[in-house]
Each structure stands twice: as structure tokens, then as C-alpha cells.
Scaffold this motif. Structure first.
Motif, PDB file in Angstrom:
ATOM      1  N   ALA A 233     -23.288 -36.341  17.918  1.00 50.75           N
ATOM      2  CA  ALA A 233     -24.484 -35.520  18.014  1.00 50.75           C
ATOM      3  C   ALA A 233     -25.367 -35.953  19.169  1.00 50.75           C
ATOM      4  CB  ALA A 233     -25.294 -35.606  16.722  1.00 50.75           C
ATOM      5  N   PHE A 234     -26.141 -35.006  19.664  1.00 48.84           N
ATOM      6  CA  PHE A 234     -27.343 -35.342  20.409  1.00 48.84           C
ATOM      7  C   PHE A 234     -28.360 -35.576  19.302  1.00 48.84           C
ATOM      8  CE2 PHE A 234     -27.427 -33.714  25.070  1.00 48.84           C
ATOM      9  CZ  PHE A 234     -26.289 -34.429  25.339  1.00 48.84           C
ATOM     10  N   ALA A 235     -28.456 -36.830  18.861  1.00 50.30           N
ATOM     11  CA  ALA A 235     -29.041 -37.109  17.549  1.00 50.30           C
ATOM     12  C   ALA A 235     -30.552 -36.971  17.493  1.00 50.30           C
ATOM     13  CB  ALA A 235     -28.630 -38.500  17.089  1.00 50.30           C
ATOM     14  N   GLY A 236     -31.172 -36.589  18.609  1.00 54.19           N
ATOM     15  CA  GLY A 236     -32.600 -36.325  18.564  1.00 54.19           C
ATOM     16  C   GLY A 236     -32.918 -35.141  17.672  1.00 54.19           C
ATOM     17  N   LEU A 237     -31.966 -34.205  17.571  1.00 53.50           N
ATOM     18  CA  LEU A 237     -32.134 -33.019  16.736  1.00 53.50           C
ATOM     19  C   LEU A 237     -32.282 -33.439  15.276  1.00 53.50           C
ATOM     20  CD1 LEU A 237     -31.880 -29.853  17.210  1.00 53.50           C
ATOM     21  CD2 LEU A 237     -29.575 -30.110  16.278  1.00 53.50           C
ATOM     22  N   THR A 238     -33.342 -32.948  14.623  1.00 54.30           N
ATOM     23  CA  THR A 238     -33.546 -33.270  13.210  1.00 54.30           C
ATOM     24  C   THR A 238     -32.815 -32.234  12.365  1.00 54.30           C
ATOM     25  OG1 THR A 238     -35.703 -34.136  13.786  1.00 54.30           O
ATOM     26  CG2 THR A 238     -35.287 -33.746  11.461  1.00 54.30           C
ATOM     27  N   VAL A 239     -31.725 -32.640  11.723  1.00 54.03           N
ATOM     28  CA  VAL A 239     -30.880 -31.670  11.023  1.00 54.03           C
ATOM     29  C   VAL A 239     -30.953 -31.859   9.513  1.00 54.03           C
ATOM     30  CG1 VAL A 239     -29.285 -31.236  12.889  1.00 54.03           C
ATOM     31  CG2 VAL A 239     -28.936 -33.221  11.434  1.00 54.03           C
ATOM     32  N   THR A 240     -32.078 -32.429   9.041  1.00 53.36           N
ATOM     33  CA  THR A 240     -32.182 -32.720   7.618  1.00 53.36           C
ATOM     34  C   THR A 240     -32.759 -31.552   6.821  1.00 53.36           C
ATOM     35  OG1 THR A 240     -34.238 -33.794   8.199  1.00 53.36           O
ATOM     36  CG2 THR A 240     -32.370 -35.226   7.808  1.00 53.36           C
ATOM     37  N   SER A 241     -33.183 -30.485   7.501  1.00 53.57           N
ATOM     38  CA  SER A 241     -33.746 -29.354   6.746  1.00 53.57           C
ATOM     39  C   SER A 241     -32.631 -28.632   6.005  1.00 53.57           C
ATOM     40  CB  SER A 241     -34.456 -28.384   7.689  1.00 53.57           C
ATOM     41  OG  SER A 241     -33.503 -27.639   8.419  1.00 53.57           O
ATOM     42  N   ASP A 242     -33.013 -27.855   4.977  1.00 54.76           N
ATOM     43  CA  ASP A 242     -32.029 -27.119   4.201  1.00 54.76           C
ATOM     44  C   ASP A 242     -31.227 -26.164   5.080  1.00 54.76           C
ATOM     45  OD1 ASP A 242     -33.135 -28.465   2.168  1.00 54.76           O
ATOM     46  OD2 ASP A 242     -33.964 -26.740   1.100  1.00 54.76           O
ATOM     47  N   TRP A 243     -31.938 -25.493   6.000  1.00 53.82           N
ATOM     48  CA  TRP A 243     -31.252 -24.521   6.863  1.00 53.82           C
ATOM     49  C   TRP A 243     -30.154 -25.186   7.676  1.00 53.82           C
ATOM     50  CZ3 TRP A 243     -29.952 -23.409  11.878  1.00 53.82           C
ATOM     51  CH2 TRP A 243     -29.556 -22.081  12.139  1.00 53.82           C
ATOM     52  N   TRP A 244     -30.495 -26.286   8.339  1.00 53.55           N
ATOM     53  CA  TRP A 244     -29.508 -26.962   9.195  1.00 53.55           C
ATOM     54  C   TRP A 244     -28.368 -27.539   8.358  1.00 53.55           C
ATOM     55  CZ3 TRP A 244     -28.701 -26.693  14.248  1.00 53.55           C
ATOM     56  CH2 TRP A 244     -29.745 -26.258  15.072  1.00 53.55           C
ATOM     57  N   ASN A 245     -28.695 -28.163   7.234  1.00 54.63           N
ATOM     58  CA  ASN A 245     -27.639 -28.738   6.386  1.00 54.63           C
ATOM     59  C   ASN A 245     -26.674 -27.660   5.904  1.00 54.63           C
ATOM     60  OD1 ASN A 245     -27.737 -31.560   6.159  1.00 54.63           O
ATOM     61  ND2 ASN A 245     -29.548 -31.462   4.839  1.00 54.63           N
ATOM     62  N   THR A 246     -27.222 -26.534   5.442  1.00 54.38           N
ATOM     63  CA  THR A 246     -26.385 -25.469   4.898  1.00 54.38           C
ATOM     64  C   THR A 246     -25.558 -24.819   5.997  1.00 54.38           C
ATOM     65  OG1 THR A 246     -28.240 -25.081   3.408  1.00 54.38           O
ATOM     66  CG2 THR A 246     -26.465 -23.462   3.385  1.00 54.38           C
ATOM     67  N   THR A 247     -26.240 -24.445   7.084  1.00 50.75           N
ATOM     68  CA  THR A 247     -25.555 -23.735   8.160  1.00 50.75           C
ATOM     69  C   THR A 247     -24.434 -24.583   8.770  1.00 50.75           C
ATOM     70  OG1 THR A 247     -27.675 -22.721   8.640  1.00 50.75           O
ATOM     71  CG2 THR A 247     -25.943 -22.436  10.278  1.00 50.75           C
ATOM     72  N   LEU A 248     -24.771 -25.808   9.110  1.00 54.45           N
ATOM     73  CA  LEU A 248     -23.745 -26.632   9.760  1.00 54.45           C
ATOM     74  C   LEU A 248     -22.606 -26.946   8.799  1.00 54.45           C
ATOM     75  CD1 LEU A 248     -25.842 -29.010  12.052  1.00 54.45           C
ATOM     76  CD2 LEU A 248     -24.535 -26.992  12.691  1.00 54.45           C
TER      77      LEU A 248
ATOM     78  N   ALA B  72     -31.202 -45.216  17.807  1.00 50.52           N
ATOM     79  CA  ALA B  72     -31.718 -45.207  19.172  1.00 50.52           C
ATOM     80  C   ALA B  72     -32.934 -44.288  19.258  1.00 50.52           C
ATOM     81  CB  ALA B  72     -30.636 -44.722  20.122  1.00 50.52           C
ATOM     82  N   SER B  73     -33.566 -44.274  20.427  1.00 50.75           N
ATOM     83  CA  SER B  73     -34.714 -43.387  20.637  1.00 50.75           C
ATOM     84  C   SER B  73     -34.257 -41.937  20.716  1.00 50.75           C
ATOM     85  CB  SER B  73     -35.432 -43.758  21.932  1.00 50.75           C
ATOM     86  OG  SER B  73     -34.697 -43.288  23.048  1.00 50.75           O
ATOM     87  N   ASN B  74     -33.042 -41.708  21.202  1.00 50.31           N
ATOM     88  CA  ASN B  74     -32.482 -40.365  21.401  1.00 50.31           C
ATOM     89  C   ASN B  74     -33.281 -39.536  22.394  1.00 50.31           C
ATOM     90  OD1 ASN B  74     -30.119 -40.304  19.737  1.00 50.31           O
ATOM     91  ND2 ASN B  74     -31.494 -40.452  17.984  1.00 50.31           N
ATOM     92  N   LEU B  75     -34.088 -40.190  23.207  1.00 54.36           N
ATOM     93  CA  LEU B  75     -34.847 -39.429  24.200  1.00 54.36           C
ATOM     94  C   LEU B  75     -33.953 -39.148  25.406  1.00 54.36           C
ATOM     95  CD1 LEU B  75     -38.231 -41.301  23.853  1.00 54.36           C
ATOM     96  CD2 LEU B  75     -37.729 -38.939  23.172  1.00 54.36           C
ATOM     97  N   GLY B  76     -34.116 -37.959  25.970  1.00 53.28           N
ATOM     98  CA  GLY B  76     -33.266 -37.517  27.065  1.00 53.28           C
ATOM     99  C   GLY B  76     -33.575 -38.232  28.368  1.00 53.28           C
ATOM    100  N   PRO B  77     -32.647 -38.137  29.331  1.00 50.66           N
ATOM    101  CA  PRO B  77     -32.791 -38.863  30.599  1.00 50.66           C
ATOM    102  C   PRO B  77     -33.962 -38.381  31.443  1.00 50.66           C
ATOM    103  CG  PRO B  77     -30.912 -37.356  30.660  1.00 50.66           C
ATOM    104  CD  PRO B  77     -31.385 -37.387  29.248  1.00 50.66           C
ATOM    105  N   ASN B  78     -34.455 -37.159  31.168  1.00 51.78           N
ATOM    106  CA  ASN B  78     -35.588 -36.634  31.941  1.00 51.78           C
ATOM    107  C   ASN B  78     -36.858 -36.554  31.118  1.00 51.78           C
ATOM    108  OD1 ASN B  78     -34.569 -36.026  34.628  1.00 51.78           O
ATOM    109  ND2 ASN B  78     -33.169 -34.645  33.569  1.00 51.78           N
ATOM    110  N   ASP B  79     -36.858 -37.165  29.953  1.00 52.93           N
ATOM    111  CA  ASP B  79     -38.017 -37.059  29.076  1.00 52.93           C
ATOM    112  C   ASP B  79     -39.239 -37.732  29.713  1.00 52.93           C
ATOM    113  OD1 ASP B  79     -38.835 -36.392  26.160  1.00 52.93           O
ATOM    114  OD2 ASP B  79     -39.582 -38.423  26.483  1.00 52.93           O
ATOM    115  N   THR B  80     -40.337 -37.011  29.771  1.00 50.94           N
ATOM    116  CA  THR B  80     -41.519 -37.575  30.443  1.00 50.94           C
ATOM    117  C   THR B  80     -42.095 -38.743  29.656  1.00 50.94           C
ATOM    118  OG1 THR B  80     -42.742 -35.759  29.441  1.00 50.94           O
ATOM    119  CG2 THR B  80     -42.288 -35.578  31.786  1.00 50.94           C
ATOM    120  N   GLY B  81     -42.057 -38.630  28.323  1.00 57.24           N
ATOM    121  CA  GLY B  81     -42.554 -39.723  27.486  1.00 57.24           C
ATOM    122  C   GLY B  81     -41.754 -40.997  27.725  1.00 57.24           C
ATOM    123  N   LEU B  82     -40.428 -40.844  27.764  1.00 60.06           N
ATOM    124  CA  LEU B  82     -39.577 -42.014  27.993  1.00 60.06           C
ATOM    125  C   LEU B  82     -39.829 -42.604  29.380  1.00 60.06           C
ATOM    126  CD1 LEU B  82     -37.275 -43.869  27.054  1.00 60.06           C
ATOM    127  CD2 LEU B  82     -35.653 -42.231  27.991  1.00 60.06           C
TER     128      LEU B  82
END
Lengths: 554, 209
Positions: free
Chosen positions: A466-481, B104-114
Motif C-alpha cells: 500500500a501507499f499506506a498514508g491512505l486511511t482505509v479503516t472506514s466501513d466504506w474502504w474496508n467493505t469495498t476493498l 512510517a510517516s508515509n509522507l510523500g517525496p514532495n510533501d511540503t510538511g515533510l
């Protein structure tokens, strides 16, 4: 030694190890799938399961067995998580909430191992070892069993029987996955991966603070997580966690394990169809894409484009010091080209184009070398398309390994190829059109879009990274995925099994002077082109909005 | 005699029986066997490579930990302790290096905050260690994938030598030699990166007195 040379040598050693395993492992799997004898330990297992090991199934009965078994597995794993607080070794964790339990059950049964939970905060040891890790074994074996029927479609003639699912599954577990896991689990423990049943232990640190040291049966799960191209981490940080992947050596070994079966299966294919050159042609295409992907990924990470990475002076955000750029890039590329999805670095923090390579690897359909079994059936479907395209060029009825590719076969192949992109692109579109679902993005702009695109690509291709920054803990994301993972796994399997049945029924046609050779460099080139054009280009507009927009931006 | 079950039910029952059989084999017997082998032959590794100071377990050599000053107010921001070598920034938990919240922070390579965070870390470390901002290496200003990285680059370790030596009133040469002793090369000469294990290094420092 300079880092470039060191990085090159680790890849070279990997290629050497994979090449050395190719023949013995591929031949061994072929014997598992074709041998007439049952082992002494297997006979009582068939009694316990209640199947007649001599009875072959039609493709349709085989498919029903796959689906019934998977449905039971999803249900079992779901209930297991829902009652974990009443079982042993729960570490005091409550029952897993319903949406998460559903998502996780779908995820582990489909060999995806997408994780919308944090292992060390959610799962007790018993669910990990007797629930999740068991599916690591089973889902890997299901993939190999399904590709076995497709190969039998080529080798068998004028029959409606493609094999026995229960026998294929049992043999693959008893003769392949379990013994290899036993050996390498011990190697991993010796190398520092933890293996115990302790709960977290609170200690006072050197500087006088407190820290909670986790336990867990990690090594036994880690090995099958890689070997079965599963990828679900015991801990949240997955293979970046020092308890899962303590040294550069375990890192190398884990990459080897996640590639070895999928890279050896073309040999199984060549061996079973009685022409090893067919296997070499397929493995050449896999190797080509793997080498190009790993090289580009490493190159982009060395370049460390992106304002934050330029400010840091290197692409070390989300990467471990003991591993570094080269070992992290090699892992990232291997895990996305297989259906593994284990990660030893935060993919969200990869460079724009490095992250783009990771998502593109999955978009190719995970065929270089792909998941255990699913990689080979994926590329064989593309080989069928290639033969068909070549047949159109010269105006002949296309044939592959003595089997005619008529409208029926091409329909199944086309449906196979259309399914995954449809799920990914429609899913991404739907998610992006809802404000609440868009809010799940951690990053903004093109990078945020890539997070969503990556999630659907990963789920539909059963990758799980994953691009794990995405928060996928909501019901919608859990169900859909959860639904996306099930469709992405089982719809293609339906088409593969139908294809296998259709091929097995045919009479073989003798090869003539006009038959296209499917073992020579010309075919390797054509197949490589078809992979890129038919599969890769489908996603070009989506890639242009995400990683390309971010990576080519000045 | 009871009526035979419908085929569809029988099929699912077969599936359930196979699942239960292999849950016992792959899910119970196999991990217990590996755990047994681990406890017998490799107890140190199997239990997390714990390290001790004066007989007391003070951590794991595989997991990084914080080396911060003791806080009176637990809500106050943590402050690095100059007497210890400092690990990398960590996104695990609120204060970092929390193994119950690896990640990890999971912040992107162009993130201004990071980008801003990286620049701020560079200046803070340069000030703390008394070096030029440009000599702060990349691993010092970025978070790891696990948030538990026990290692830093040799460059970052050497950069901290003067500060540690001064705050401990130790000869700089002694501390520098200690770092040199703790530089681990690449595995087999080409796997991974050169590194210094901060937990091991600080443990050696603690034993020095």
C-alpha cells in the motif's frame, strides 16, 4: 566497495540463486502435480477430508471446489477474528470489528494480504498463527492448483477432466510449502527473527525510559508470507520491522523466497508439456520485466527526486539504514511484480517515479514472475493472446502447443484481461468521486490520487502492499476493498478454469511448417510487447494523473 | 437411514474438513515446532535478541529506543539527551520508538510538511551537535520504515562524537574509538549498508561509565 557495485552484486547473487533453483524446483513441482502415487502421510489426510484421491474432476467441479473452499475459508477466518477475545493467546485484544474482520478474511483468502489493521494492536497470537498464517499456506496452494489445470488443458486431450482440487491442494501443502517453510523458518530464527508466544514485555531502556518489547510466532509466519507470495506482516511495519527482517541477509533471503516458486513454475510448465524450451521462453519474459523494473526503481531511488528527499540529501524517508537504497528498491520491485505485497520500506515515501514503477508493476497483472500460480496463469493467458495476434497477422487459425485457439478460448482470455483493469479503474473513479472517501488520502495533489489508485490496483491484483498514508479503516474502504479483492481473485480464476476445460477437450493438431514457434526469441519479444501494450497501456491515463504528473513535474 | 446431504452442502463440508486438518498442521503443529526449535537451539534470537545492563534487560539490539531526558510533565515534548548517541527520527507512536505502534510517516517525496520537517531537523541537529547543517547525513533527518530502526549511518555516528564526549567529559579519541568499534560492514561485503547500532553503541558507552 561503492554502493552501486554492492547493489549490483546482491541482485546478481539473487539471479544466480534463482537460476540454480529453476530446474530442480520446477521439476519437483511437476512431479507433485503429475505423479500417480500418493505418499503414506497423504492417504490418512484424504480419509479425514473425505475425498477419493483417484477421482478426477471436470473444470466446473474443480471450480466449484475452489469457490466452496474459499467461501468456507472466508467465513471461518471472519468468525475466528470475531471471537478472538474468548480464545487463548488473545493478548487481551477485543474481537476484531466486523468491517476489519471481513476485509482481512477476504484479504488473506485471496492471497492479497492487504492490511487495514495494525498487527501488534489488533491480532492475538492464535489468530495470527492458526488463522492468518494458515491462509498464507492455503491461498498459495490454491493459486498453484489453478495453474496446474491450465497446464493440464494443454497436456490432456479429448477429456473433460482437469485434475482433483483436493489432491492438488494437499500435495502442494504436504510436499512443497510445508517442508520448505520448516527449513527456512529455522534459518530465519537463527538469523534473528523472533519466534515465541510471549505477550509484549515492558522494560526500562538504557536511558531510563520504558519500552514494550513485542513477542509472537513471527518466523514461522514470515517464511510462508514470502514463499507463498502473501505479504501480510505480523507487525504493522511488515518486513521493515527488525523482528521480521533483522539483517540485510534475511532481507536477501526473503526476496529469494518470494520469487523462487513463481520463477520455477515456468519450468514446471515446460516439463509438463514435454518441451522445456516453452518454459525458458516464459521465464525469459518474466526475467526481462523483473530486471528492467528493479533497475529503474533503484535508479529513481538513487536520484532521490522530490523536494523533501532533496532537502534530506537522499531517499531515506521510510527506509531502514541496515538495508539502504539498493536492498529496499530490489525488495519493492520484487514484491510488486509478484503478488506478495510485503514491504521493507514505506512505498508512500518512494520517489514519485519509483512509486510509479511499483504501481505499474502490479498493473502489468503481476506476471513477472507474479504470485504462486497466478503469475504463470496470468502470463499464459497473455501468451495465448500473443499467439492469437500473431495468427491474425498471417491469417491462420492460431494454435498453442497443439491446441486450437478458437472464439471460445479467446473469449475467456479476453475476459481475463479485461476484468482486473475494469475493477481498478472503476473502483478508483468511484472512490475519487466521493468527498468522504477522498478524505482518506494523507498526501495531497497527484500523490494523493496515486494513494487511491495504488489501493485499488493492489487489491484487485491481490498484491496487498500500500501507499499506506491512505486511511482505509472506514466501513466504506474496508467493505469495498474486500469486494475488490474477491472479484480480482476469483473472476480471473473462473476464466482460467473454463479455458483449461475448453483446451483439455480438444484433439491435438499436429504441428506444421506454418505453426508459430512459441519457444524462440521472436516469441519472447512478441509476448513482451503484448504485456506492455495490452496490459500496461490500459492504465496510461490513470498513471498520467498520478505518478507521472508528480514525477515529471519540474 | 438418514437422507444423504445435498451435494452443495457436502462440497462445503469437504472444504471445512480440509481447512480444519490444515489448521491443525500448518497453524498449530508447525508454529509450535518452530517455537520449540527456537527455544532449544536459538533462545536468544527467538526471544528478541534482548540486551542487558547490570543484569537487567534494557531492550533489544534489534529495536531502536529513545535516548531523551527524563520529563516531569509527560505531555511536554521529549528532548534528546546530549550524553547519548541519538537514533533516527521515528514515526512509531507519539514519542517515537514505540514497538506497539511500528510504522512510517508515509509522507510523500514532495510533501511540503515533510520538507519543512526535514529542514527543521537538519538545523536542530547541527545546533545540537555543533556541526555545519550541510554535514548532517540523510538518515539523521528522515524517519525509517519501521520507526524502530536501531541503526544510524557511520557518518551520523561520527558527527555526534564531539557532543557525546564533551557532555560526558570523556576524551574525544575514546568515544571516536568506541564508534569505530561499532561500525558494522555490509553482510558478506555487499548486502545492505554500513551502519552503527545505536543501542549497542550506547550500551558500550554506559558500561564505560
Amino acid at each position: 566497495m561503492n554502493p552501486t557495485l554492492a547493489g549490483f552484486l546482491q541482485a546478481l547473487l539473487l539471479v544466480a540463486a534463482l537460476a540454480a533453483s529453476y530446474r530442480p524446483l520446477g521439476d519437483y513441482i511437476a512431479r507433485i502435480l503429475t505423479g500417480p502415487r500418493h505418499l503414506r502421510v497423504e492417504r490418512p489426510l484424504y480419509k479425514l477430508i473425505g475425498v477419493d484421491p483417484a477421482a478426477d474432476q471436470t473444470w466446473y467441479a474443480y471450480l466449484r471446489s475452489v469457490l466452496a473452499f474459499s467461501a468456507i475459508s472466508v467465513l471461518f477466518l471472519y468468525l475466528f477474528q470475531r471471537i478472538q477475545n474468548h480464545l487463548w493467546l488473545s493478548l487481551g485484544f477485543p474481537a476484531v470489528p466486523a468491517p476489519t474482520a471481513w476485509n482481512t478474511a477476504a484479504s488473506f483468502v485471496t492471497n492479497t494480504n492487504w492490511q487495514s489493521y495494525s498487527g501488534e494492536q489488533t491480532m492475538g497470537h492464535l489468530v495470527q498463527m492458526a488463522g492468518l498464517a494458515v491462509q498464507n499456506f492455503l491461498s498459495a496452494a490454491v493459486g498453484i492448483a489453478v495453474v496446474a489445470t491450465l497446464i493440464r488443458g494443454f497436456t490432456r486431450t479429448e477429456t473433460d477432466r482437469v485434475g482433483n482440487f483436493w489432491v492438488d491442494l494437499t500435495r502442494l501443502l504436504v510436499r512443497l510449502l510445508l517442508p520448505v517453510s520448516l527449513v527456512f523458518a529455522v534459518v530465519l530464527v537463527a538469523s534473528g527473527v523472533v519466534e515465541n508466544l510471549h505477550a509484549a514485555q515492558t522494560i526500562h531502556t538504557i536511558a531510563g525510559g520504558t519500552q514494550s518489547l513485542p513477542g509472537g510466532p513471527v518466523a514461522s509466519q514470515e517464511v510462508i508470507k514470502e514463499l507463498g507470495t502473501n505479504g501480510g506482516g505480523f507487525y504493522n511495519a511488515n518486513s521493515a520491522h527488525p523482528f521480521e527482517n533483522p539483517t540485510a541477509w534475511t532481507n536477501w533471503l526473503e526476496i529469494y523466497l518470494l520469487l523462487v516458486i513463481s520463477f520455477a513454475l515456468p519450468r514446471t510448465f515446460g516439463r509438463m508439456v514435454g518441451d522445456n524450451r516453452q518454459g525458458y521462453a516464459i521465464v525469459s519474459v518474466m526475467t526481462l520485466y523483473w530486471v528492467v523494473s528493479a533497475s529503474l526503481m533503484t535508479f529513481f531511488e538513487w536520484q532521490h527526486h522530490g523536494t523533501a528527499l532533496q532537502a534530506a540529501g537522499g531517499a531515506m524517508e521510510g527506509k531502514e539504514v541496515r538495508l539502504g537504497i539498493a536492498a529496499s528498491s530490489l525488495f519493492a520491485s520484487s514484491t510488486t511484480l509478484t503478488s506478495t505485497g510485503a514491504v521493507n520500506a514505506a512505498h508512500d515515501s518512494l520517489t514519485p517515479l519509483g512509486g510509479g514503477i511499483a504501481v505499474f508493476d502490479m498493473m502489468l497483472g503481476e506476471i513477472a514472475p507474479g504470485g504462486t500460480g497466478s503469475g504463470l496463469y496470468g502470463i499464459l493467458v497473455l501468451a495465448i493472446v500473443t499467439v492469437f495476434v500473431a495468427g491474425l497477422m498471417v491469417g491462420r487459425t492460431p494454435e498453442y502447443l497443439g491446441k486450437k485457439l478458437s472464439a471460445r478460448e479467446m473469449k475467456f482470455a479476453s475476459l481475463y484481461i479485461l476484468t482486473t483493469p475494469a475493477i481498478v479503474l472503476i473502483g478508483t473513479g468511484v472512490a475519487m468521486s466521493f468527498k468522504a472517501e477522498r478524505a482518506a488520502m494523507l498526501n495531497s495533489g497527484a500523490h494523493g490520487f496515486t494513494e487511491v489508485l495504488y489501493a485499488f490496483t493492489s487489491a484487485a491484483n491481490n498484491n496487498g502492499s500500500a501507499f499506506a498514508g491512505l486511511t482505509v479503516t472506514s466501513d466504506w474502504w474496508n467493505t469495498t476493498l474486500g469486494l475488490v479483492m474477491l472479484f480480482g481473485r476469483f473472476l480471473p480464476m473462473v476464466f482460467v478454469l473454463a479455458l483449461a476445460g475448453s483446451l483439455a477437450r480438444q484433439k491435438p493438431i499436429p504441428s506444421t511448417a506454418g505453426t508459430l514457434h512459441t519457444h524462440d526469441p521472436l516469441f519472447v519479444g512478441m509476448l513482451s510487447g503484448v504485456v506492455l501494450i495490452v496490459v500496461g497501456l490500459t492504465y496510461f491515463p490513470a498513471l498520467a494523473l498520478g505518478p507521472l504528473a508528480e514525477g515529471l513535474h519540474k | 437411514m438418514a437422507k444423504p446431504l445435498p451435494p452443495l452442502v457436502r462440497l462445503h463440508l469437504t472444504g471445512l474438513r480440509l481447512l480444519l486438518v490444515f489448521t491443525v498442521i500448518c497453524g498449530i503443529a508447525y508454529p509450535l515446532l518452530i517455537t520449540g526449535i527456537g527455544e532449544l537451539i536459538f533462545p536468544g534470537q527467538a526471544n528478541g535478541s534482548q540486551v542487558r545492563l547490570n543484569g537487567r534487560v534494557v531492550g533489544s539490539s534489534l529495536l531502536g529506543q529513545n535516548f531523551t531526558l527524563r520529563r516531569i510533565d509527560p505531555k511536554a515534548p521529549s528532548v534528546p539527551d546530549p550524553r547519548w548517541f541519538q537514533p533516527r527520527p521515528s514515526a512509531a507512536g507519539a514519542d517515537g520508538y514505540d514497538p506497539t505502534a511500528s510504522g512510517a510517516s508515509n509522507l510523500g517525496p514532495n510533501d511540503t510538511g515533510l520538507t519543512k520537517t526535514v529542514q527543521a531537523r537538519r538545523l536542530a541537529i547541527a545546533l545540537f551537535d555543533g556541526v555545519r547543517p550541510s554535514s548532517v547525513p540523510p538518515d539523521a533527518v528522515t524517519g525509517s520504515g519501521s520507526g524502530l530502526d536501531p541503526d544510524i549511518s557511520p557518518a551520523y555516528a561520527y558527527e555526534q562524537v564531539n557532543r557525546v564526549a564533551h557532555s560526558r567529559r570523556l576524551p574525544v579519541a575514546t568515544v571516536r574509538a568506541l564508534v569505530a568499534d561499532h561500525v558494522d560492514g555490509r553482510v558478506l561485503g555487499f548486502l545492505g549498508q554500513q551502519r552503527v547500532n545505536v543501542v549497542a553503541l550506547n550500551l558500550a558507552l554506559a558500561r564505560l561509565g
